[in-house]
Write a protein that holds these residues in place. Structure first.
Motif, PDB file in Angstrom:
ATOM      1  N   GLY A 247       0.806  -1.248  -0.042  1.00  0.00           N
ATOM      2  CA  GLY A 247       0.188  -0.141  -0.114  1.00  0.00           C
ATOM      3  C   GLY A 247       0.744   1.296   0.225  1.00  0.00           C
ATOM      4  O   GLY A 247       2.067   1.201   0.020  1.00  0.00           O
ATOM      5  N   SER A 279      -3.895  -2.813  -0.636  1.00  0.00           N
ATOM      6  CA  SER A 279      -4.596  -2.218   0.598  1.00  0.00           C
ATOM      7  C   SER A 279      -5.828  -1.871  -0.080  1.00  0.00           C
ATOM      8  O   SER A 279      -6.835  -1.234   0.673  1.00  0.00           O
ATOM      9  N   HIS A 280      -6.346  -2.210  -1.148  1.00  0.00           N
ATOM     10  CA  HIS A 280      -7.748  -2.089  -1.928  1.00  0.00           C
ATOM     11  C   HIS A 280      -8.336  -0.831  -1.812  1.00  0.00           C
ATOM     12  O   HIS A 280      -9.509  -0.527  -1.595  1.00  0.00           O
ATOM     13  N   SER A 281      -7.323   0.350  -1.937  1.00  0.00           N
ATOM     14  CA  SER A 281      -7.778   1.621  -2.083  1.00  0.00           C
ATOM     15  C   SER A 281      -7.498   1.940  -3.600  1.00  0.00           C
ATOM     16  O   SER A 281      -7.220   1.329  -4.310  1.00  0.00           O
ATOM     17  N   VAL A 282      -7.764   3.238  -3.726  1.00  0.00           N
ATOM     18  CA  VAL A 282      -7.779   3.757  -5.312  1.00  0.00           C
ATOM     19  C   VAL A 282      -6.862   4.974  -5.094  1.00  0.00           C
ATOM     20  O   VAL A 282      -7.146   5.816  -4.135  1.00  0.00           O
ATOM     21  N   PHE A 283      -6.080   5.346  -6.017  1.00  0.00           N
ATOM     22  CA  PHE A 283      -5.081   6.158  -6.093  1.00  0.00           C
ATOM     23  C   PHE A 283      -4.952   6.858  -7.308  1.00  0.00           C
ATOM     24  O   PHE A 283      -4.702   6.006  -8.400  1.00  0.00           O
ATOM     25  N   ASP A 287      -9.150  12.806  -1.307  1.00  0.00           N
ATOM     26  CA  ASP A 287      -9.490  12.439   0.125  1.00  0.00           C
ATOM     27  C   ASP A 287      -8.435  12.860   1.166  1.00  0.00           C
ATOM     28  O   ASP A 287      -7.660  13.624   0.709  1.00  0.00           O
ATOM     29  N   LEU A 289      -5.692  11.808   1.918  1.00  0.00           N
ATOM     30  CA  LEU A 289      -4.358  11.659   0.948  1.00  0.00           C
ATOM     31  C   LEU A 289      -3.922  12.934   0.686  1.00  0.00           C
ATOM     32  O   LEU A 289      -2.368  12.945   0.601  1.00  0.00           O
ATOM     33  N   GLN A 309      -3.349   3.218  -8.273  1.00  0.00           N
ATOM     34  CA  GLN A 309      -3.858   2.034  -7.707  1.00  0.00           C
ATOM     35  C   GLN A 309      -5.302   1.819  -8.182  1.00  0.00           C
ATOM     36  O   GLN A 309      -6.033   2.827  -7.736  1.00  0.00           O
ATOM     37  N   GLY A 311      -7.952   0.048  -6.971  1.00  0.00           N
ATOM     38  CA  GLY A 311      -8.925  -0.435  -6.200  1.00  0.00           C
ATOM     39  C   GLY A 311      -8.799  -1.964  -5.870  1.00  0.00           C
ATOM     40  O   GLY A 311      -7.951  -2.649  -5.490  1.00  0.00           O
ATOM     41  N   TYR A 312     -10.025  -2.897  -6.124  1.00  0.00           N
ATOM     42  CA  TYR A 312      -9.936  -4.123  -5.766  1.00  0.00           C
ATOM     43  C   TYR A 312     -10.874  -4.824  -6.814  1.00  0.00           C
ATOM     44  O   TYR A 312     -12.158  -4.514  -7.243  1.00  0.00           O
ATOM     45  N   HIS A 316     -12.039  -1.030 -10.745  1.00  0.00           N
ATOM     46  CA  HIS A 316     -11.499   0.009 -11.266  1.00  0.00           C
ATOM     47  C   HIS A 316     -10.688  -0.366 -12.263  1.00  0.00           C
ATOM     48  O   HIS A 316      -9.896  -1.513 -12.169  1.00  0.00           O
TER      49      HIS A 316
END
Ligand SMILES: [Zn+2]
Length: 380
Positions: A247, A279-283, A287, A289, A309, A311-312, A316
């Motif tokens: 992550g 980490s199953h997030s989006v970048f 937010d 971040l 990133q 997502g999961y 995405h």
């Protein structure tokens, strides 16, 4: 005289303006060769090849690679040059994966169901996630053999009973260099050597210690990158893409051992793009971040390095568009833009905009999906 002077001035100004326009056009045509390269990422698919929630036994439009596949096709159509990567965590996580482990035969004729779908999308490379180890090393090896694309990881090593040393044996191929034929902005064919290296969060050795102990050991991500990037450059890599199964921040339990986060990796010289996950997030997204120093959410860079990133579960597609210019005898990334595209979005609180599923992937997965449902029905 005055009138004539005015006329002369206007003509001169027009001439200068024309000259400027001409110069600009000339610069674009005769300037250094320039390549637009699109790098695409899926990550943390966890067996989700189609829009089906095996937990609740219902169809869904919110995830599944068959929808991400439509985004991939669209993104490929928009760009002259593209590459597709997966960032790991595929072999464990849903009913299809469980069925594949417990009752699907794996041999030369029967590849793991996830690769039946992924192979049709012509991935260029992938890296292993920690969940690849959940059903044991043998099952992982048998499964990954079904992938028609290379798996790279640089920081997992064969355990030899000694401390971590320079001459430790890599468990996977640490990197690959893809000789990519691309078309530059002038329409000329160019060869671009894209180096691809993989990393995994060292927490995998703790979470899967029953398989790691005595067999495999994991090194620090940043130190491993600093070791391999110059080697990849010396072997001819023009640009370097890092597939990081970790992550933005490092895992709980690794905070003491610095250098295992994407933030740390982004500071390593020579890496042009980081595709990350785990980490199953989006970048990039707007937010909390945004408050982290070193992050530019407009372009999607971390300490100046392009990153994305996705997502999961295929919810995405991650994209990094790189502008690469040939200067001083080498290809250099001049600018980048990272974006994420969702497979569905909520509009005005209720209505959903849904990306249609790719019929080919749905068709390919039909039998394994049915077999998985039968398996789950009879499972105790
Ligand atoms: Zn993971």
């Amino acid at each position: 005289m005055k009138k004539g002077m005015k006329k002369y001035t206007i003509t001169l100004l027009s001439f200068i303006a024309l000259l400027l326009v001409w110069n600009q056009t000339e610069a674009e045509v005769s300037g250094p060769p320039t390549i637009h390269l699109r790098v695409m990422e899926t990550t943390d698919l966890h067996g989700n090849m189609i829009g089906y929630d095996y937990e609740d036994r219902r169809k869904t439009v919110e995830f599944g690679l068959s929808r991400t596949a439509s985004l991939i096709k669209q993104a490929r159509n928009e760009s002259p040059n593209s590459l597709l990567f997966d960032n790991g965590d595929i072999l464990e996580g849903n009913g299809l994966d469980e069925y594949a482990y417990r009752s699907h035969p794996l041999d030369m004729a029967n590849v793991h169901p996830v690769f039946k779908a992924m192979n049709t999308l012509l991935y260029d490379a992938a890296t292993a996630g920690n969940h690849e180890f959940n059903y044991g090393i043998d099952f992982m090896e048998e499964s990954l053999r079904g992938a028609n694309f290379p798996y790279v990881n640089a920081n997992i090593y064969v355990e030899d009973g000694n401390q971590l040393e320079e001459d430790d044996l890599n468990y996977f191929n640490p990197y690959t260099i893809i000789e990519k034929e691309v078309t530059d902005t002038a329409g000329e064919k160019q060869k671009l050597n894209v180096g691809v290296i993989g990393f995994i969060t060292p927490i995998v050795a703790e979470w899967n210690k029953e398989y790691f102990r005595g067999n495999l050991k994991v090194k620090n991500i940043k130190e491993t990158a600093e070791h391999f990037i110059p080697i990849m450059k010396s072997k001819g890599a023009d640009i370097i893409v890092a597939l990081a199964h970790t992550g933005l921040q490092s895992d709980k339990g690794l905070e003491e051992k610095k250098g295992n986060s994407v933030q740390a990796l982004s500071k390593v010289q020579g890496i042009d793009a980081i595709l990350f996950g785990h980490s199953h997030s989006v970048f990039p997204v707007k937010d909390e971040l945004q408050k982290v120093p070193g992050i530019d959410l407009k372009t999607g860079t971390i300490n100046g390095t392009a990153a994305v990133q996705a997502g999961y579960w295929g919810n995405h597609l991650g994209l990094i568009d790189l502008k690469i210019v040939f200067q001083g005898g080498e290809w250099k990334v001049k600018s980048s833009l990272s974006t994420i595209r969702p497979v569905y979005r909520t509009i005005k609180s209720k209505k959903k905009e849904v990306i249609p599923a790719d019929p080919l992937i749905e068709q390919i997965m039909k039998k394994d999906h049915q077999d998985a449902l039968d398996f789950l029905k009879h499972k105790k």
